[in-house]
Design a protein around this motif. Sequence first.
Motif, PDB file in Angstrom:
ATOM      1  N   UNK A  82       0.831  -1.202   0.000  1.00 39.69           N
ATOM      2  CA  UNK A  82       0.000   0.000   0.000  1.00 39.69           C
ATOM      3  C   UNK A  82       0.869   1.258   0.000  1.00 39.69           C
ATOM      4  N   UNK A  83       2.039   1.196   0.633  1.00 41.74           N
ATOM      5  CA  UNK A  83       2.951   2.346   0.618  1.00 41.74           C
ATOM      6  C   UNK A  83       3.448   2.614  -0.796  1.00 41.74           C
ATOM      7  N   UNK A  84       3.781   1.543  -1.514  1.00 48.29           N
ATOM      8  CA  UNK A  84       4.245   1.701  -2.888  1.00 48.29           C
ATOM      9  C   UNK A  84       3.141   2.265  -3.776  1.00 48.29           C
ATOM     10  N   UNK A  85       1.932   1.795  -3.577  1.00 45.86           N
ATOM     11  CA  UNK A  85       0.806   2.271  -4.374  1.00 45.86           C
ATOM     12  C   UNK A  85       0.567   3.752  -4.112  1.00 45.86           C
ATOM     13  N   UNK A  86       0.561   4.152  -2.845  1.00 52.45           N
ATOM     14  CA  UNK A  86       0.315   5.565  -2.535  1.00 52.45           C
ATOM     15  C   UNK A  86       1.444   6.441  -3.070  1.00 52.45           C
ATOM     16  N   UNK A  91       3.268  10.338  -7.279  1.00 52.49           N
ATOM     17  CA  UNK A  91       4.135  10.630  -8.418  1.00 52.49           C
ATOM     18  C   UNK A  91       3.312  10.845  -9.683  1.00 52.49           C
ATOM     19  N   UNK A  92       2.295  10.034  -9.869  1.00 57.01           N
ATOM     20  CA  UNK A  92       1.419  10.161 -11.027  1.00 57.01           C
ATOM     21  C   UNK A  92       0.720  11.520 -11.027  1.00 57.01           C
ATOM     22  N   UNK A  93       0.217  11.936  -9.876  1.00 62.78           N
ATOM     23  CA  UNK A  93      -0.455  13.230  -9.764  1.00 62.78           C
ATOM     24  C   UNK A  93       0.520  14.361 -10.059  1.00 62.78           C
ATOM     25  N   UNK A  98       2.582  18.570 -13.898  1.00 52.76           N
ATOM     26  CA  UNK A  98       3.670  19.063 -14.740  1.00 52.76           C
ATOM     27  C   UNK A  98       3.259  19.097 -16.206  1.00 52.76           C
ATOM     28  N   UNK A  99       2.569  18.071 -16.670  1.00 49.42           N
ATOM     29  CA  UNK A  99       2.116  18.025 -18.068  1.00 49.42           C
ATOM     30  C   UNK A  99       1.108  19.134 -18.328  1.00 49.42           C
ATOM     31  N   UNK A 100       0.181  19.325 -17.405  1.00 52.03           N
ATOM     32  CA  UNK A 100      -0.806  20.394 -17.574  1.00 52.03           C
ATOM     33  C   UNK A 100      -0.112  21.753 -17.658  1.00 52.03           C
TER      34      UNK A 100
END
Length: 117
Positions: A82-86, A91-93, A98-100
């Motif tokens: 769950x730590x890796x997922x969060x 990072x995804x957010x 950054x892309x926006x």
Amino acid sequence: MKTPKKKTAENFIKDIRRNTRRIFSSEQKIQIVMEALRAEMSVAELCRKYSINESQFYKWNKEFLEAGKKRLAGDVTREATSDEVSELKKENQSLKVMIADLVLRYDIVKKSLDMLD
């Protein structure tokens, strides 16, 4: 009206065992299974040494061997914690922001260049 159930000595001992049950870490389980694989003592002796049931040992042993078999067969997928997922979600957010930002800057530069023409 129900009368409270009398605690027998046997039930009392079972409750104590349930409440004081040892939790073994994965490293401890691996150490115990590896010790059995070295065959320096019998499984029964090993189970007495670590105060575990033989059925529990054989369950750990089977899981250990199955994991090794999967790994050797090339199955390297594993479940993320769950730590890796969060962390990946954060990072995804961050990357989306950054892309926006880059898209907005691109639009501004493109519009300013269009005005110059």
